[in-house]
Scaffold this active site. Structure first.
Site, PDB file in Angstrom:
ATOM      1  CG  ASP A  44      -1.817   1.160   1.353  1.00  0.00           C
ATOM      2  OD1 ASP A  44      -1.548   2.185   0.689  1.00  0.00           O
ATOM      3  OD2 ASP A  44      -2.802   1.070   2.098  1.00  0.00           O
ATOM      4  CG  ASN A  84       0.001   4.027 -12.793  1.00  0.00           C
ATOM      5  OD1 ASN A  84      -0.617   4.766 -13.560  1.00  0.00           O
ATOM      6  ND2 ASN A  84      -0.541   2.911 -12.283  1.00  0.00           N
ATOM      7  CB  SER A 109      -7.540  16.564 -12.472  1.00  0.00           C
ATOM      8  OG  SER A 109      -8.589  15.898 -13.112  1.00  0.00           O
ATOM      9  CE1 TYR A 117      -6.652  11.876  -9.124  1.00  0.00           C
ATOM     10  CE2 TYR A 117      -7.654  13.273 -10.807  1.00  0.00           C
ATOM     11  CZ  TYR A 117      -6.882  12.170 -10.456  1.00  0.00           C
ATOM     12  OH  TYR A 117      -6.334  11.379 -11.448  1.00  0.00           O
ATOM     13  CE  LYS A 126      -3.246  11.935 -10.062  1.00  0.00           C
ATOM     14  NZ  LYS A 126      -2.268  10.833 -10.001  1.00  0.00           N
ATOM     15  CB  VAL A 128      -7.375   6.532 -19.194  1.00  0.00           C
ATOM     16  CG1 VAL A 128      -6.874   5.197 -19.724  1.00  0.00           C
ATOM     17  CG2 VAL A 128      -6.463   7.667 -19.636  1.00  0.00           C
TER      18      VAL A 128
HETATM   19  P1  NDP Z   1      -7.277   2.134 -11.569  1.00  0.00           P
HETATM   20  O1  NDP Z   1      -8.178   2.424 -10.418  1.00  0.00           O
HETATM   21  O2  NDP Z   1      -7.774   1.305 -12.692  1.00  0.00           O
HETATM   22  O3  NDP Z   1      -5.901   1.511 -11.048  1.00  0.00           O
HETATM   23  C1  NDP Z   1      -5.260   2.090  -9.949  1.00  0.00           C
HETATM   24  C2  NDP Z   1      -4.056   1.255  -9.573  1.00  0.00           C
HETATM   25  O4  NDP Z   1      -3.434   1.874  -8.447  1.00  0.00           O
HETATM   26  C3  NDP Z   1      -4.442  -0.148  -9.180  1.00  0.00           C
HETATM   27  O5  NDP Z   1      -3.421  -1.043  -9.580  1.00  0.00           O
HETATM   28  C4  NDP Z   1      -4.501  -0.058  -7.652  1.00  0.00           C
HETATM   29  O6  NDP Z   1      -4.178  -1.327  -7.125  1.00  0.00           O
HETATM   30  C5  NDP Z   1      -3.391   0.951  -7.386  1.00  0.00           C
HETATM   31  N1  NDP Z   1      -3.544   1.641  -6.121  1.00  0.00           N
HETATM   32  C6  NDP Z   1      -4.504   2.524  -5.746  1.00  0.00           C
HETATM   33  N2  NDP Z   1      -4.291   2.926  -4.489  1.00  0.00           N
HETATM   34  C7  NDP Z   1      -3.187   2.272  -4.043  1.00  0.00           C
HETATM   35  C8  NDP Z   1      -2.468   2.254  -2.828  1.00  0.00           C
HETATM   36  N3  NDP Z   1      -2.847   2.985  -1.762  1.00  0.00           N
HETATM   37  N4  NDP Z   1      -1.373   1.473  -2.725  1.00  0.00           N
HETATM   38  C9  NDP Z   1      -0.986   0.713  -3.765  1.00  0.00           C
HETATM   39  N5  NDP Z   1      -1.612   0.688  -4.952  1.00  0.00           N
HETATM   40  C10 NDP Z   1      -2.709   1.459  -5.081  1.00  0.00           C
HETATM   41  O7  NDP Z   1      -6.830   3.576 -12.083  1.00  0.00           O
HETATM   42  P2  NDP Z   1      -5.999   4.052 -13.365  1.00  0.00           P
HETATM   43  O8  NDP Z   1      -5.208   2.953 -13.928  1.00  0.00           O
HETATM   44  O9  NDP Z   1      -6.936   4.781 -14.231  1.00  0.00           O
HETATM   45  O10 NDP Z   1      -5.073   5.132 -12.651  1.00  0.00           O
HETATM   46  C11 NDP Z   1      -3.653   5.110 -12.707  1.00  0.00           C
HETATM   47  C12 NDP Z   1      -3.143   6.525 -12.538  1.00  0.00           C
HETATM   48  O11 NDP Z   1      -3.611   7.317 -13.632  1.00  0.00           O
HETATM   49  C13 NDP Z   1      -3.626   7.223 -11.269  1.00  0.00           C
HETATM   50  O12 NDP Z   1      -2.551   7.949 -10.700  1.00  0.00           O
HETATM   51  C14 NDP Z   1      -4.696   8.185 -11.771  1.00  0.00           C
HETATM   52  O13 NDP Z   1      -4.809   9.325 -10.943  1.00  0.00           O
HETATM   53  C15 NDP Z   1      -4.168   8.522 -13.146  1.00  0.00           C
HETATM   54  N6  NDP Z   1      -5.173   9.010 -14.088  1.00  0.00           N
HETATM   55  C16 NDP Z   1      -6.226   8.217 -14.462  1.00  0.00           C
HETATM   56  C17 NDP Z   1      -7.171   8.696 -15.351  1.00  0.00           C
HETATM   57  C18 NDP Z   1      -8.359   7.900 -15.788  1.00  0.00           C
HETATM   58  O14 NDP Z   1      -9.296   8.481 -16.359  1.00  0.00           O
HETATM   59  N7  NDP Z   1      -8.378   6.579 -15.610  1.00  0.00           N
HETATM   60  C19 NDP Z   1      -7.065  10.058 -15.916  1.00  0.00           C
HETATM   61  C20 NDP Z   1      -5.914  10.791 -15.469  1.00  0.00           C
HETATM   62  C21 NDP Z   1      -5.014  10.276 -14.597  1.00  0.00           C
HETATM   63  P3  NDP Z   1      -4.840  -2.054  -5.867  1.00  0.00           P
HETATM   64  O15 NDP Z   1      -6.293  -1.770  -5.874  1.00  0.00           O
HETATM   65  O16 NDP Z   1      -4.468  -3.500  -6.081  1.00  0.00           O
HETATM   66  O17 NDP Z   1      -4.117  -1.475  -4.706  1.00  0.00           O
END
Ligand code: NDP
Length: 261
Positions: A69, A96, A150, A161, A165, A194
């Site tokens: 985490d 990421n 954002s 948020y 960012k 996305v």
């Molecule tokens: P998802 O929710 O699909 O994936 C998020 C990932 O981050 C998962 O693998 C999750 O894994 C992990 N995660 C979240 N919180 C934690 C934590 N506390 N510790 C460890 N892992 C964590 O989101 P996206 O793939 O869309 O997002 C990826 C990045 O892209 C983020 O930073 C988001 O802000 C950014 N983004 C996304 C956009 C979108 O529209 N999708 C647009 C702009 C930016 P698990 O649950 O297993 O912990």
């Protein structure tokens, strides 16, 4: 194999790689020869991504899976320690992992929300970067942070948020100045919407999330919202030697949608 996509002998750590953008990015790095380190909180999802990475890896390299985490300092430390212990090096760090949150200044739990979003989206990046610099200096490696459009423009009910960012963008630019002389590049990508589980993690149902992406698609000049592979491709380019003169930039990947989201 083009030079830009040759990551053989590179160790690449991608946070938030149990799903969404991070998972697809891990698979792409694996496809082009990297030894990947994948991490998240969901063990089942992580194992599934590990299988996908090994299946496309030219040498069938198995990813190192680290349950962590990133909002917990002790987990961040264990993540870097495990990586170095397993491979003795780190070439590329992709920060990421992140989450969204709806916020109103009237929320009674606003400070709890603030701590949660900042710990996940910002503090984790600062600490992981702190822990990685000595290793990246040895490999002349690079860092890619995943921000958002954002971070570039405000949204109602989104100030926490947006702030997380926006701060990440500025962190990137400052770090590029500090780490350039050490041979480490630092860049940030600002995606627009996305198609991932991101909105479901904020509390929307799958149907609401799909409806949101459909409505948005018509507003984007390219006629669609982003897919994880769009962002993965940008990450691989910035991580590659072909981007060796690129540091401290915001790489905006938004389908031409200059007005967020
Ligand atoms: P998802 O929710 O699909 O994936 C998020 C990932 O981050 C998962 O693998 C999750 O894994 C992990 N995660 C979240 N919180 C934690 C934590 N506390 N510790 C460890 N892992 C964590 O989101 P996206 O793939 O869309 O997002 C990826 C990045 O892209 C983020 O930073 C988001 O802000 C950014 N983004 C996304 C956009 C979108 O529209 N999708 C647009 C702009 C930016 P698990 O649950 O297993 O912990």
């Amino acid at each position: 194999m083009s030079t830009s996509k040759n990551f053989a002998n590179k160790v690449v750590l991608i946070t938030g790689s149990s799903g969404g953008i991070g998972a697809v990015t891990a698979v792409e790095f694996a496809r082009y020869g990297a030894q990947v380190v994948i991490t998240g909180r969901n063990a089942d999802n992580l194992s599934e991504v590990a299988k996908q990475c090994a299946a496309v890896s030219p040498k069938s390299l198995k990813p190192l899976e680290v349950l962590a985490d990133v909002s917990k300092d002790v987990d961040c430390k264990r993540l870097i320690d495990s990586t170095i212990s397993a491979f003795k090096r780190l070439d590329i760090l992709v920060n990421n992992a992140g989450k969204g949150v709806m916020s109103s200044i009237s929320d009674t739990d606003i400070l709890d929300k603030y701590n949660d979003i900042m710990d996940t989206n910002l503090r984790s990046v600062i600490y992981l970067t702190h822990l990685s610099v000595e290793h990246l200096e040895k490999t002349k490696g690079n860092i890619i942070n995943i921000s958002s459009v954002s971070g570039l423009s405000p949204s109602a009910r989104g100030f926490l948020y947006c702030m997380s960012k926006c701060a990440l963008d500025m962190f990137t630019k400052c770090l590029a100045l500090e780490l350039g002389p050490k041979g480490i590049r630092v860049n940030v990508i600002n995606p627009a919407a996305v198609r991932t589980n991101f909105l479901q993690a904020v509390g929307l149902t799958k149907e609401q999330s799909e409806g949101f992406y459909s409505r948005l698609s018509g507003k984007y000049p390219v006629g669609r919202v982003g897919e994880p592979i769009d962002i993965a491709n940008a990450i691989l380019f910035l991580a590659s030697d072909e981007a060796s003169f690129v540091t401290g930039i915001n790489f905006v990947s938004d389908g031409g949608n200059l007005n967020a989201p």
